[in-house]
Motif scaffolding. Structure first.
Motif, mmCIF file in Angstrom:
data_model
loop_
_atom_site.group_PDB
_atom_site.id
_atom_site.type_symbol
_atom_site.label_atom_id
_atom_site.label_comp_id
_atom_site.label_asym_id
_atom_site.label_seq_id
_atom_site.Cartn_x
_atom_site.Cartn_y
_atom_site.Cartn_z
ATOM 1 N N GLN A 24 104.321 24.560 71.283
ATOM 2 C CA GLN A 24 103.429 25.213 70.823
ATOM 3 C C GLN A 24 101.930 24.796 70.677
ATOM 4 O OE1 GLN A 24 105.975 25.443 67.303
ATOM 5 N NE2 GLN A 24 105.994 27.485 67.772
ATOM 6 N N VAL A 25 100.823 25.451 70.474
ATOM 7 C CA VAL A 25 99.673 25.128 70.059
ATOM 8 C C VAL A 25 99.625 25.880 68.601
ATOM 9 C CG1 VAL A 25 97.478 25.358 70.204
ATOM 10 C CG2 VAL A 25 98.742 25.048 72.324
ATOM 11 N N LEU A 26 99.370 25.063 67.660
ATOM 12 C CA LEU A 26 99.266 25.644 66.151
ATOM 13 C C LEU A 26 97.996 25.737 65.734
ATOM 14 C CD1 LEU A 26 102.491 24.535 64.638
ATOM 15 C CD2 LEU A 26 102.176 26.568 65.739
ATOM 16 N N TRP A 27 97.424 26.674 65.126
ATOM 17 C CA TRP A 27 96.064 26.812 64.650
ATOM 18 C C TRP A 27 96.127 27.074 63.320
ATOM 19 C CZ3 TRP A 27 91.432 29.711 67.209
ATOM 20 C CH2 TRP A 27 90.076 29.278 66.430
ATOM 21 N N ARG A 58 92.597 21.062 77.341
ATOM 22 C CA ARG A 58 92.653 22.508 77.779
ATOM 23 C C ARG A 58 93.745 23.233 77.333
ATOM 24 N NH1 ARG A 58 91.275 20.700 84.038
ATOM 25 N NH2 ARG A 58 89.292 20.655 84.212
ATOM 26 N N ALA A 59 94.707 22.845 76.873
ATOM 27 C CA ALA A 59 96.308 23.480 76.416
ATOM 28 C C ALA A 59 95.475 24.032 74.941
ATOM 29 C CB ALA A 59 97.149 22.397 76.221
ATOM 30 N N LEU A 60 94.856 23.190 74.077
ATOM 31 C CA LEU A 60 94.251 23.516 72.906
ATOM 32 C C LEU A 60 93.262 24.641 73.051
ATOM 33 C CD1 LEU A 60 93.530 19.956 71.289
ATOM 34 C CD2 LEU A 60 95.286 21.685 70.606
ATOM 35 N N ALA A 61 92.491 24.560 74.048
ATOM 36 C CA ALA A 61 91.382 25.723 74.269
ATOM 37 C C ALA A 61 92.032 27.027 74.812
ATOM 38 C CB ALA A 61 90.281 25.349 75.183
ATOM 39 N N GLY A 62 93.230 26.797 75.519
ATOM 40 C CA GLY A 62 93.869 28.161 75.964
ATOM 41 C C GLY A 62 93.603 28.298 77.432
ATOM 42 N N SER A 63 93.060 27.410 78.029
ATOM 43 C CA SER A 63 92.739 27.586 79.471
ATOM 44 C C SER A 63 94.008 27.173 80.313
ATOM 45 C CB SER A 63 91.408 26.938 79.905
ATOM 46 O OG SER A 63 91.620 25.390 79.475
ATOM 47 N N LEU A 64 94.847 26.290 79.917
ATOM 48 C CA LEU A 64 96.278 26.044 80.170
ATOM 49 C C LEU A 64 97.230 26.425 79.290
ATOM 50 C CD1 LEU A 64 95.634 22.370 81.829
ATOM 51 C CD2 LEU A 64 95.893 24.709 82.863
ATOM 52 N N GLU A 121 94.122 21.269 61.210
ATOM 53 C CA GLU A 121 93.504 22.458 61.519
ATOM 54 C C GLU A 121 93.948 22.963 63.038
ATOM 55 O OE1 GLU A 121 90.645 25.408 62.109
ATOM 56 O OE2 GLU A 121 91.309 24.160 60.397
ATOM 57 N N ILE A 122 94.286 22.052 63.834
ATOM 58 C CA ILE A 122 94.903 22.379 65.165
ATOM 59 C C ILE A 122 95.710 21.444 65.635
ATOM 60 C CG2 ILE A 122 93.053 21.577 66.591
ATOM 61 C CD1 ILE A 122 93.447 24.348 68.220
ATOM 62 N N GLU A 123 97.140 21.855 66.251
ATOM 63 C CA GLU A 123 98.013 20.862 66.781
ATOM 64 C C GLU A 123 98.822 21.232 68.176
ATOM 65 O OE1 GLU A 123 100.975 20.150 63.510
ATOM 66 O OE2 GLU A 123 99.965 21.640 62.521
ATOM 67 N N LEU A 124 98.957 20.234 68.904
ATOM 68 C CA LEU A 124 100.144 20.307 70.006
ATOM 69 C C LEU A 124 101.436 20.052 69.337
ATOM 70 C CD1 LEU A 124 98.249 19.093 73.107
ATOM 71 C CD2 LEU A 124 98.538 21.638 72.363
ATOM 72 N N ARG A 125 102.536 20.853 69.539
ATOM 73 C CA ARG A 125 103.869 20.386 69.176
ATOM 74 C C ARG A 125 104.646 20.306 70.511
ATOM 75 N NH1 ARG A 125 105.301 22.794 63.260
ATOM 76 N NH2 ARG A 125 103.588 21.519 62.118
ATOM 77 N N ARG A 126 105.193 19.179 70.796
ATOM 78 C CA ARG A 126 106.239 19.052 71.993
ATOM 79 C C ARG A 126 105.802 19.642 72.888
ATOM 80 N NH1 ARG A 126 108.529 20.231 67.360
ATOM 81 N NH2 ARG A 126 108.954 22.501 67.956
ATOM 82 N N ALA A 127 104.366 19.587 73.353
ATOM 83 C CA ALA A 127 103.616 20.436 74.418
ATOM 84 C C ALA A 127 104.060 19.744 75.866
ATOM 85 C CB ALA A 127 102.291 20.593 74.214
ATOM 86 N N ARG A 128 104.475 20.527 76.827
ATOM 87 C CA ARG A 128 104.536 20.208 78.220
ATOM 88 C C ARG A 128 103.726 20.910 78.949
ATOM 89 N NH1 ARG A 128 108.850 16.668 79.041
ATOM 90 N NH2 ARG A 128 110.397 16.279 77.562
ATOM 91 N N VAL A 129 102.909 20.452 79.802
ATOM 92 C CA VAL A 129 101.989 21.399 80.574
ATOM 93 C C VAL A 129 102.000 20.768 81.794
ATOM 94 C CG1 VAL A 129 99.709 21.898 81.193
ATOM 95 C CG2 VAL A 129 100.297 21.542 78.864
ATOM 96 N N ARG A 130 102.554 21.922 82.866
ATOM 97 C CA ARG A 130 102.670 21.233 84.267
ATOM 98 C C ARG A 130 101.508 21.984 85.294
ATOM 99 N NH1 ARG A 130 108.111 23.187 82.521
ATOM 100 N NH2 ARG A 130 109.319 21.086 82.136
ATOM 101 N N TYR A 131 101.332 21.141 86.144
ATOM 102 C CA TYR A 131 100.523 21.872 87.414
ATOM 103 C C TYR A 131 101.559 21.873 88.405
ATOM 104 C CZ TYR A 131 96.257 20.278 84.583
ATOM 105 O OH TYR A 131 95.149 19.998 83.799
ATOM 106 N N GLY A 132 101.961 23.032 88.759
ATOM 107 C CA GLY A 132 102.924 23.188 89.577
ATOM 108 C C GLY A 132 103.995 22.435 89.349
#
Length: 224
Positions: free
Chosen positions: A60-63, A48-54, A4-15
């Motif tokens: 990518q986020v795939l839905w 949070r990445a899946l939700a869109g708040s980050l 249904e929903i996926e993260l693909r090669r997701a890199r998330v940074r805080y600063g």
């Protein structure tokens, strides 16, 4: 059970700090997926990445196969996604009734009371006066009233009694929805075989270190 929903090669940074290091994970429809890990593992960041708040810095986020990486959180909510964070998940200045009315304009709170009858005598109470477990019940009840396609939960049963905790996971397992829950330990009700498999992605230091069904795991918590 399809993805249904996926993260693909997701890199998330805080600063300058990278919290997710090229994470790949998927959750099926319908069913429960657990993001398992200790504090600092990246499980809440993944939610949070899946939700869109980050927004991921890379990846990518795939839905349902569609790239929604740049779709804002409120736009995802309008299309059937609901995120219940671990803190400030209810409007403390509003009553229980008003919190539920925000999820469903009509006063048909039947599904909420079916799930959590404990809320019925609390309708006129301000949410800020509820116990921690009662606030979690209210947040989940409101989420159920919105009839989400994807339900993202960060430690949903904090403060609940064992009986209410078991009831909660039993209910989540029957929803016609993709349920993704971030947990420090695998909840006991999800360790036993049920009508649908429970998928577990274990995260450690911002990376997925193992994935598989809950029944394949030998212990309740993150493996060393």
């Amino acid at each position: 059970m399809s993805a249904e929903i996926e993260l693909r090669r997701a890199r998330v940074r805080y600063g300058p700090l990278e919290a997710l290091h090229g994470v790949d994970l998927a959750a099926g429809y319908p069913g429960i997926t657990v993001l398992l890990g200790r504090n600092g593992s990246g499980r809440t960041t993944a939610l949070r990445a899946l939700a869109g708040s980050l927004r991921p810095a890379e990846g990518q986020v795939l839905w349902r196969g569609r790239d929604v990486t740049r779709m804002r959180a409120h736009e995802r909510a309008a299309e059937g996604m609901r995120f219940v964070p671990d803190r400030q998940a209810v409007f403390g200045a509003l009553t229980v009734r008003e919190n539920l009315e925000l999820a469903r304009a009509a006063s048909d709170f039947g599904p909420a009371f079916d799930a959590y009858p404990e809320l019925r005598p609390l309708l006129t109470r301000r949410a800020a006066t509820l116990s921690g477990g009662e606030q979690r019940m209210l947040a989940l009840a409101a989420a159920l009233l919105s009839r989400p396609r994807v339900l993202l939960l960060d430690e949903p049963t904090q403060g609940m009694s064992p009986e209410v905790t078991t009831r909660t996971y039993d209910l989540l397992g029957t929803l016609d929805a993709t349920v993704i829950t971030a947990e420090q330990r695998l909840p006991p009700p999800l360790r036993t075989p049920g009508p649908r498999p429970v998928l577990v992605h274990e995260l450690r230091r911002g990376a997925v270190v193992s994935s598989g069904e809950a029944t394949e795991r030998t212990g309740p918590g993150p493996q060393s």
